[in-house]
Each structure stands twice: as C-alpha cells, then as structure tokens.
Write an enzyme that holds these catalytic residues in place. Structure first.
Site, PDB file in Angstrom:
ATOM      1  N   ASP A  11      38.117  55.711  37.547  1.00 54.89           N
ATOM      2  CA  ASP A  11      37.396  54.473  37.246  1.00 54.89           C
ATOM      3  C   ASP A  11      37.076  54.493  35.750  1.00 54.89           C
ATOM      4  O   ASP A  11      37.040  55.554  35.120  1.00 54.89           O
ATOM      5  CB  ASP A  11      36.115  54.429  38.080  1.00 54.89           C
ATOM      6  CG  ASP A  11      35.169  53.318  37.657  1.00 54.89           C
ATOM      7  OD1 ASP A  11      35.619  52.161  37.586  1.00 54.89           O
ATOM      8  OD2 ASP A  11      33.990  53.625  37.374  1.00 54.89           O
ATOM      9  N   LEU A  12      36.861  53.324  35.163  1.00 58.16           N
ATOM     10  CA  LEU A  12      36.590  53.261  33.727  1.00 58.16           C
ATOM     11  C   LEU A  12      35.088  53.257  33.414  1.00 58.16           C
ATOM     12  O   LEU A  12      34.526  54.259  33.014  1.00 58.16           O
ATOM     13  CB  LEU A  12      37.273  52.036  33.117  1.00 58.16           C
ATOM     14  CG  LEU A  12      38.808  52.092  33.029  1.00 58.16           C
ATOM     15  CD1 LEU A  12      39.362  50.805  32.421  1.00 58.16           C
ATOM     16  CD2 LEU A  12      39.260  53.293  32.205  1.00 58.16           C
ATOM     17  N   ASP A  13      34.434  52.122  33.582  1.00 56.89           N
ATOM     18  CA  ASP A  13      33.043  51.965  33.140  1.00 56.89           C
ATOM     19  C   ASP A  13      32.104  52.876  33.921  1.00 56.89           C
ATOM     20  O   ASP A  13      32.093  52.878  35.154  1.00 56.89           O
ATOM     21  CB  ASP A  13      32.607  50.507  33.292  1.00 56.89           C
ATOM     22  CG  ASP A  13      33.439  49.583  32.419  1.00 56.89           C
ATOM     23  OD1 ASP A  13      33.246  49.598  31.193  1.00 56.89           O
ATOM     24  OD2 ASP A  13      34.313  48.883  32.958  1.00 56.89           O
ATOM     25  N   THR A  45      40.340  50.395  38.396  1.00 53.00           N
ATOM     26  CA  THR A  45      39.172  49.734  37.808  1.00 53.00           C
ATOM     27  C   THR A  45      38.978  48.328  38.365  1.00 53.00           C
ATOM     28  O   THR A  45      39.924  47.708  38.871  1.00 53.00           O
ATOM     29  CB  THR A  45      39.345  49.667  36.268  1.00 53.00           C
ATOM     30  OG1 THR A  45      38.237  48.979  35.690  1.00 53.00           O
ATOM     31  CG2 THR A  45      40.628  48.949  35.874  1.00 53.00           C
ATOM     32  N   GLY A  46      37.764  47.841  38.230  1.00 45.54           N
ATOM     33  CA  GLY A  46      37.503  46.444  38.534  1.00 45.54           C
ATOM     34  C   GLY A  46      37.930  45.531  37.398  1.00 45.54           C
ATOM     35  O   GLY A  46      38.029  44.323  37.574  1.00 45.54           O
ATOM     36  N   LYS A 199      39.663  49.453  45.898  1.00 39.73           N
ATOM     37  CA  LYS A 199      40.462  50.414  45.135  1.00 39.73           C
ATOM     38  C   LYS A 199      41.273  51.357  46.021  1.00 39.73           C
ATOM     39  O   LYS A 199      42.324  51.855  45.614  1.00 39.73           O
ATOM     40  CB  LYS A 199      39.557  51.216  44.198  1.00 39.73           C
ATOM     41  CG  LYS A 199      38.955  50.389  43.074  1.00 39.73           C
ATOM     42  CD  LYS A 199      38.106  51.248  42.153  1.00 39.73           C
ATOM     43  CE  LYS A 199      37.453  50.422  41.062  1.00 39.73           C
ATOM     44  NZ  LYS A 199      36.661  51.261  40.132  1.00 39.73           N
ATOM     45  N   ASP A 222      31.478  55.646  40.059  1.00 38.14           N
ATOM     46  CA  ASP A 222      30.022  55.647  39.876  1.00 38.14           C
ATOM     47  C   ASP A 222      29.312  54.484  40.549  1.00 38.14           C
ATOM     48  O   ASP A 222      28.099  54.506  40.690  1.00 38.14           O
ATOM     49  CB  ASP A 222      29.675  55.620  38.382  1.00 38.14           C
ATOM     50  CG  ASP A 222      29.994  54.283  37.732  1.00 38.14           C
ATOM     51  OD1 ASP A 222      31.150  53.812  37.861  1.00 38.14           O
ATOM     52  OD2 ASP A 222      29.099  53.693  37.100  1.00 38.14           O
ATOM     53  N   ASN A 225      31.727  49.520  43.877  1.00 43.87           N
ATOM     54  CA  ASN A 225      33.135  49.139  44.013  1.00 43.87           C
ATOM     55  C   ASN A 225      34.054  50.367  44.068  1.00 43.87           C
ATOM     56  O   ASN A 225      35.262  50.220  44.203  1.00 43.87           O
ATOM     57  CB  ASN A 225      33.570  48.195  42.881  1.00 43.87           C
ATOM     58  CG  ASN A 225      33.522  48.837  41.512  1.00 43.87           C
ATOM     59  OD1 ASN A 225      32.769  49.774  41.274  1.00 43.87           O
ATOM     60  ND2 ASN A 225      34.332  48.333  40.597  1.00 43.87           N
TER      61      ASN A 225
END
Length: 278
Positions: A11-13, A45-46, A199, A222, A225
């Site tokens: 995941d990114l953020d 990622t979202g 995801k 985190d 999602n």
C-alpha cells in the site's frame, strides 16, 4: 520457505510512503534488494494510476499494479496484459449523485480511470489532486450532465453532520451495487467503488499470474481499505500506525511508516542481505 519467491504487496499512503509522501532510503534499499533476490513487488493502492505511477518508476517495478482498491488491475508496461477495469454502472453513480445533491454535500468527484469529473469548482480539492499528480485532467460541472461513462470511483466530500446519514443511505439503497469507505481526517471523504472490488481481488489475480501460493504473499497496509488484502495474504502485516481493526486481522505488526516498517519487516522475515542492499 522464506527463501522461495514471495509476492510483496505495498500500500502507498501511510505504509510505503512517509508522512511527506516519500519512500525512505532504508525501505527503498531493502525493497530493491528483495527484488534482486527474486521476490515480486507490486503496488496495491486506492490511488489512481496517475498518482501512483511515479512511485512505481522510482522502485523500477516491471509488475502489474492494483489501483482504485482493486477496481483497476493493469500492467503499466505491458498493454497486452489481461487488465481488469470494473467501474460501477453510471446509473448507480447518478442515483448516488442525486442523494448527495439532496443533502447539499460540499462536493462530488467521479473518476473514470485517470479522468476526473468534479461537480463544483474547488481550488483546495484540485490543489490536492495536483499534488498527487500534476497531469490530472479535470472536467468541472454538474455530474448529472457531465458524466457520460461508468465511473471507476466516486468521491464524496460531505458536511461532517451528514456523514452518518449519507453512509446509511448508501447501505439502505445501494448495498448490492457498491462498496464504500471513509478516508481519515481532515477530509472525511467517502470513496465508492463497484461491489466486490477490494485489493485482495487484485492480489489474487497477480499471485495467479506469477504462480505464487497464498502462503507466500506478504501484504502491508494501514487503513480499512487494506482489510481484505491483509486478511487474504498468508503474511498480512499491519503498520505500527495502522487502525486497530487492521491490527486485529493482521498476522504481524511492524514499525510505523515513519520508522521504516516495511524495510524492517522484510529484512527480518526474508533475511534480506542488508550489506548487499547498501
């Protein structure tokens, strides 16, 4: 077991990225070394493609990518790859837009892959989108007339007093067609995608493509999602800064995104040779 090829989903953020939206040097070195040692790294990622492709290139990835929480699964470098784009029906989207207009929400955005439709002009929202990607293509105007295609996602910016009422409406009238999540403060954006999109859908497709079994999938996240992805992965890892619900689902908890959580976990779990990574 740990020397076999693993699929590593990032995941990114709040996960791969620090609070300044950067990949730390230590985590980058360890991720790159994991790739050199034969492991497969993907971004899940979202975010849309346009706001995640920069990090994809920064890591030198040559793998598929999961965007919009699974509503778009594609390969940025291979247009012949069997991509999946699962937008929600335009009719459903416009029904939600109607409800939002009745509640006088602050704004509504629709994303058709990398094209963004915004119901009302808003400098602040446009600025935030442009920070993530300077190449965002905006169309401004009432979505009832401007939106001509099935959207990949809807983003609703409600008044704080309307959040519960709006989410109850989505559950009561659209639960069979959509999934909805809420971003954290300060925006409290409600993000909507087609029913069944998350995801883990993307992760299953990518794992099948590389013939990697579920027990050798490592996934980091985190937020809510990430729940399905972390639950599905054989090695689901919650960041130290993750929400409590995710930590309960995860098999492991690592350091925070500000403390090289991904790098720390991969170094130990996969026995990454840090000296080679330097």
């Amino acid at each position: 077991m740990k020397n076999n090829k693993h699929l590593i989903a990032l995941d990114l953020d709040g996960t791969l990225l620090t609070d300044k939206k950067q990949i730390s040097d230590r985590t980058k070195k360890i991720v790159l070394q994991a790739m050199k040692e034969g492991h497969v790294v993907v971004i899940a990622t979202g975010r849309p493609h346009r706001a995640s492709i920069g990090y994809y290139h920064e890591l030198g990835l040559q793998t598929p990518m999961v965007n919009f929480n699974g509503a778009l699964i594609h390969h940025p470098l291979d247009k012949k790859w069997d991509a999946l784009h699962n937008p929600m029906p335009k009719r459903t989207a416009l029904g939600i837009v109607d409800a939002c207009h009745q509640l006088s929400v602050k704004n509504i955005l629709a994303e058709v892959q990398d094209n963004v439709y915004i119901d009302k002009y808003d400098d602040e929202i446009i600025s935030i989108f442009n920070q993530a990607s300077a190449n965002t293509n905006f169309t401004v105007g009432n979505l009832k007339t401007k939106l001509n295609d099935d959207p990949t996602s809807l983003l609703i910016h409600p008044k704080e007093s309307h959040i519960i009422e709006l989410r109850n409406h989505l559950d009561d009238y659209h639960a069979e067609m959509i999934e909805h999540r809420k971003w954290g403060a300060p925006w409290n954006i409600i993000e909507i995608v087609k029913k069944g999109m998350n995801k883990s859908v993307g992760l299953k497709k990518v794992a099948h493509y590389y013939n990697i079994p579920q027990e050798r999938i490592i996934a980091f996240g985190d937020e809510d999602n990430d729940l399905e992805m972390i639950d599905y992965a054989g090695v689901g890892v919650a960041m130290g800064n993750a929400i409590d619900e995710l930590k309960k689902v995860a098999k492991h908890v690592t350091n925070t995104n500000e403390q090289d959580g991904i790098g720390q976990f991969l170094e130990e779990y996969l026995k990454i040779n840090v000296e080679k990574a330097i």
